[in-house]
Write an enzyme that holds these catalytic residues in place. Structure first.
Site, short mmCIF file in Angstrom:
data_model
loop_
_atom_site.label_atom_id
_atom_site.label_comp_id
_atom_site.label_asym_id
_atom_site.label_seq_id
_atom_site.Cartn_x
_atom_site.Cartn_y
_atom_site.Cartn_z
N ASN A 65 38.78 45.99 -42.41
CA ASN A 65 39.24 45.07 -43.59
C ASN A 65 39.15 45.89 -44.76
O ASN A 65 39.99 46.35 -45.38
CB ASN A 65 38.41 43.77 -43.43
CG ASN A 65 39.20 42.79 -44.55
OD1 ASN A 65 39.47 43.34 -45.46
ND2 ASN A 65 39.10 41.39 -44.22
N ASP A 66 37.75 46.13 -45.19
CA ASP A 66 37.32 46.48 -46.51
C ASP A 66 37.83 47.91 -46.34
O ASP A 66 38.18 48.46 -47.67
CB ASP A 66 35.84 46.64 -46.59
CG ASP A 66 35.34 45.06 -46.70
OD1 ASP A 66 36.05 44.08 -47.01
OD2 ASP A 66 34.14 44.92 -46.17
N ILE A 67 37.84 48.81 -45.42
CA ILE A 67 38.04 50.17 -45.39
C ILE A 67 39.64 50.29 -45.71
O ILE A 67 39.85 51.68 -45.77
CB ILE A 67 37.56 50.89 -44.03
CG1 ILE A 67 38.31 50.35 -42.94
CG2 ILE A 67 36.13 50.85 -44.27
CD1 ILE A 67 38.05 51.18 -41.58
N SER A 103 32.19 41.94 -46.12
CA SER A 103 31.73 41.83 -47.61
C SER A 103 32.14 40.97 -48.39
O SER A 103 32.14 40.58 -49.47
CB SER A 103 32.11 43.13 -48.23
OG SER A 103 33.69 43.36 -48.20
#
Length: 496
Positions: A424-426, A465
């Site tokens: 997701n975040d990366i 996050s």
């Protein structure tokens, strides 16, 4: 003879530890490196048990056996998905051990000082329930015997070492406990600070330093000062890591690894144990270097991260337009059959679903069909540095097609299909497009530049996050909902 054997064994063990650290830098050498570490630790334990000042072998063997049994049970039960929190838990134990050893050193130091005050430099005063007995030094073979021969300057240095061991060890303990809770999902990944924020940490650190000066100057009750220092350091460790958001948790893990190393080194000086000093310094320095490298990879300021300064939002997030469009296994398989180049981006969701073997089989079938298949690994993919590399190596994915972000990021515009499995975040373009995002400025895998992007995830929730991902709403992105392992297994029989 004892000293010569112990020194030689410690030198060999230190060399093995260095070789172990060096070997862990590559997937192909990692297994051999682990064996270097195992042999080095076994040699160190044997040398310590039979070295000068050793005693209580029966009790030592029982404790080693008990600890080994607990470690064996934990290692057998812990899944690969739980490795990040296990590492955090191990760090907490190192910190707590440093605190206990430092307090014990102070108790021994107090005995020696009482003996010297009684005018008996070659004896140790032992305080019992009703009286203080003076015992000849030749009855002691360990730490107390060494203390009696130290000069006042050396004793002051010992006090500094005790202070550092307790301070760093206590911060490591509570900080690692919080990291464990966040990684295990038992504590929210959202950064939280008490009113006053960094000032509270600074005040607690300043108070610890003042108490440390009182302790080293022999003003007031030494053990009481050390207890207060430990309590303040426990608070700092808790508050410091609570203030760091989920996006920065991989850096926190390596940072706590560094803290545990420095705590061990401080205790090594206290115990005059050369191997503990070397080992602690190796762990401390390597953890600090890894934290710095990861901060650079995430475009974070190293000092700000270790002070708990990142992970919170800086303003209102940008609005996301569009909608998430779902696709089924037939649609994904059709795109894969038509593609010439495929990039797979693994993340923590792959680890949770234990989908690495299915992904490995998917890779084998695509390569057998003549397609170019590569993996893109972000420096902080998963919740521990190298987490994805370990999983892929376990599933027998060839090392040469597993590439780091810098090696593959420029290739996405020429890639036909990108499959994202649990990341997701990366892969979040908000890192580049939204200056108010908590991950603003963080280098990410630019998967949205590929012709087609398929995202395998359980549902529409946000990542660790807690940040929404605009990638999921882009026109060239389709959401392949479901358990990652089941989803990949559905694709296998549909491929040409």
């Amino acid at each position: 003879m004892e000293y010569g054997f112990t020194t030689a064994a410690y030198v060999v063990a230190a060399i093995l530890f260095i070789l172990s650290l060096g070997g862990l830098s590559g997937q192909e050498s990692a297994k051999r490196a682990i064996w270097y570490g195992i042999v080095g630790m076994a040699l160190a334990v044997v040398a310590t048990l039979f070295g000068p000042g050793a005693g209580n072998w029966f009790l030592s063997v029982i404790l080693i056996a008990a600890g080994g049994a607990v470690g064996w049970v934990i290692a057998k039960r812990v899944q690969m998905t739980e490795m990040p929190q296990l590492v955090a838990a191990m760090h907490s134990l190192v910190g707590l051990a440093a605190v206990f050893v430092a307090f014990n050193a102070q108790l021994e130091l107090g005995r020696v000082m009482r003996a010297k005050a009684a005018g008996l430099p070659d004896a140790v005063a032992v305080t019992g329930e009703h009286a203080t007995a003076i015992i000849p030094l030749d009855m002691f073979r360990g730490f107390a015997a060494v203390l009696t021969h130290k000069t006042p300057a050396e004793l002051n240095m010992l006090q500094i070492e005790v202070f550092l061991g307790i301070f760093i060890g206590a911060i490591t303990f509570t900080g690692s406990i919080v990291a464990f809770g966040k990684l295990a999902g038992k504590i929210s990944g959202t950064p939280k600070k008490l009113p006053g924020g960094h000032m509270l940490n600074a005040a607690a650190a300043a108070a610890s330093l003042i108490l440390g000066l009182l302790y080293c100057a022999d003003i007031g009750p030494a053990v009481f000062w050390l207890i207060l220092i430990a309590l303040l350091a426990f608070f700092i460790g808790w508050h410091l890591i609570m203030g760091i958001g989920g996006a920065d948790m991989p850096v926190v893990v390596s940072m706590l690894n560094s803290y545990s190393g420095w705590a061990a080194a401080a205790i090594g000086f206290t115990l005059s144990n050369d191997l503990l000093i070397v080992t602690g310094a190796l762990v401390g320095s390597s953890g600090a270097i890894l934290s710095y490298i990861m901060c650079k990879a995430m475009n974070r300021n190293f000092v700000s991260v270790i002070l708990g300064g990142f992970g919170g939002e800086t303003g209102p997030a940008a609005e996301i337009e569009g909608e998430q469009v779902a696709i089924d296994a037939d649609g994904v398989a059709a795109a894969l059959n038509d593609a010439d180049s495929v990039v797979i981006v693994p993340g923590y969701g792959m680890a949770v679903a234990q989908a690495q073997s299915a992904v490995s089989e998917l890779t084998r079938k695509l390569r057998a069909a003549g397609k170019e298949v590569r993996f893109a690994i972000h420096p902080v993919a998963g919740r521990l540095p190298g987490h994805m590399n370990v999983l892929l190596a376990e599933a027998k994915v060839p090392y040469d097609i597993v590439l780091e972000m810098d090696e593959i990021n420029d290739d996405f515009p020429s890639t036909d299909v990108v499959i994202i499995i649990g990341s997701n975040d990366i892969v979040n373009p908000a890192a580049q497009d939204d200056p108010n995002s908590p991950i603003a400025g963080m280098p990410v895998l630019e998967v949205w530049k590929a012709k087609q992007v398929f995202v395998s995830k359980r549902g529409q929730g946000t990542g660790y996050s807690g940040i929404e991902n605009p990638l999921f709403f882009k026109e060239n992105t389709r959401m392949f909902y479901g358990d990652a392992k089941d989803s990949v297994n559905k694709l296998l029989p549909l491929l040409d």
